[in-house]
Design an enzyme around this catalytic site. Sequence first.
Site, PDB file in Angstrom:
ATOM      1  N   ASP A  37      -0.276   5.106   0.750  1.00  0.00           N
ATOM      2  CA  ASP A  37      -0.555   6.224   1.653  1.00  0.00           C
ATOM      3  C   ASP A  37      -0.540   5.779   3.106  1.00  0.00           C
ATOM      4  O   ASP A  37      -1.213   4.822   3.495  1.00  0.00           O
ATOM      5  CB  ASP A  37      -1.895   6.854   1.297  1.00  0.00           C
ATOM      6  CG  ASP A  37      -1.874   7.430  -0.109  1.00  0.00           C
ATOM      7  OD1 ASP A  37      -0.876   8.084  -0.463  1.00  0.00           O
ATOM      8  OD2 ASP A  37      -2.843   7.205  -0.869  1.00  0.00           O
ATOM      9  N   ASP A  91      -1.465   0.025   6.222  1.00  0.00           N
ATOM     10  CA  ASP A  91      -1.753   0.691   7.496  1.00  0.00           C
ATOM     11  C   ASP A  91      -3.220   0.656   7.873  1.00  0.00           C
ATOM     12  O   ASP A  91      -3.576   1.013   8.994  1.00  0.00           O
ATOM     13  CB  ASP A  91      -1.354   2.174   7.398  1.00  0.00           C
ATOM     14  CG  ASP A  91      -2.312   2.948   6.488  1.00  0.00           C
ATOM     15  OD1 ASP A  91      -3.067   3.814   6.974  1.00  0.00           O
ATOM     16  OD2 ASP A  91      -2.342   2.651   5.275  1.00  0.00           O
ATOM     17  N   ASP A 103       0.867  -1.170   0.000  1.00  0.00           N
ATOM     18  CA  ASP A 103       0.000   0.000   0.000  1.00  0.00           C
ATOM     19  C   ASP A 103       0.913   1.232   0.000  1.00  0.00           C
ATOM     20  O   ASP A 103       2.099   1.139   0.330  1.00  0.00           O
ATOM     21  CB  ASP A 103      -0.901  -0.025   1.237  1.00  0.00           C
ATOM     22  CG  ASP A 103      -1.805   1.190   1.346  1.00  0.00           C
ATOM     23  OD1 ASP A 103      -2.432   1.548   0.336  1.00  0.00           O
ATOM     24  OD2 ASP A 103      -1.865   1.787   2.436  1.00  0.00           O
TER      25      ASP A 103
END
Length: 224
Positions: free
Chosen positions: A9, A182, A7
């Site tokens: 961001d 996250d 991922d």
Amino acid sequence: MQLALFDLDNTLLSGDSDFEWAQFLISKGVLDREVQEAKNIQFYEQYKAGTLDIYEFLAFQLAPLARHERAELDAWHREFMQTRIRPIMGAAARAKVQGHLEAGHLCLLVTATNSFVTGPIAREFGIPHLIATIPAWENGAFTGLSRGTPSFKEGKITRVEEWLESQGLWWGSFSDSWFYSDSHNDLPLLERVSRPVAVDPDDKLRQTALTKGWEIISLRGNAV
């Protein structure tokens, strides 16, 4: 063969590229600060709650692309990379990606943020393959809409599997597969790989990772 999915961001980046792009355009006088920031807060709260309507969000976020020539957008993006993105590309994140690349793993960046914003970021990290939401393009210009399946929540699985199939691969082609994220919004793909890794996770993902015994790391400082 081994597969490493990342991922972007708040995972590889110590921030959000979509948000930073909007803030950059505000600083250039391209977007209205009051309107943009109010909508960004609204969408971010929905994202954290897991209630984001991805199509509503994309229609809002992609609209500025349709109002400007590609050459102007590209020039802005080069400045954006220098002033907004490189400062939040930490050494730990770069090292994590490099470790997988040097091990010969097949590496993909998998993000809901659109490919115009994220393509140069993937290249900066040295990640050779990008799965991102695709901004529609027609008659030499962005339309302000998205095309195909957004790579968000379950859509990330769909897009990864479509890409693997296009390469003559499937999950069973890999002895190990990692996904670094996250966000609890990425739980579908985290649960699909053999080695899920929670990176500076939000509260919901942290609790899931602790319950399931997943690895939890930080790419902003010391390991969690």
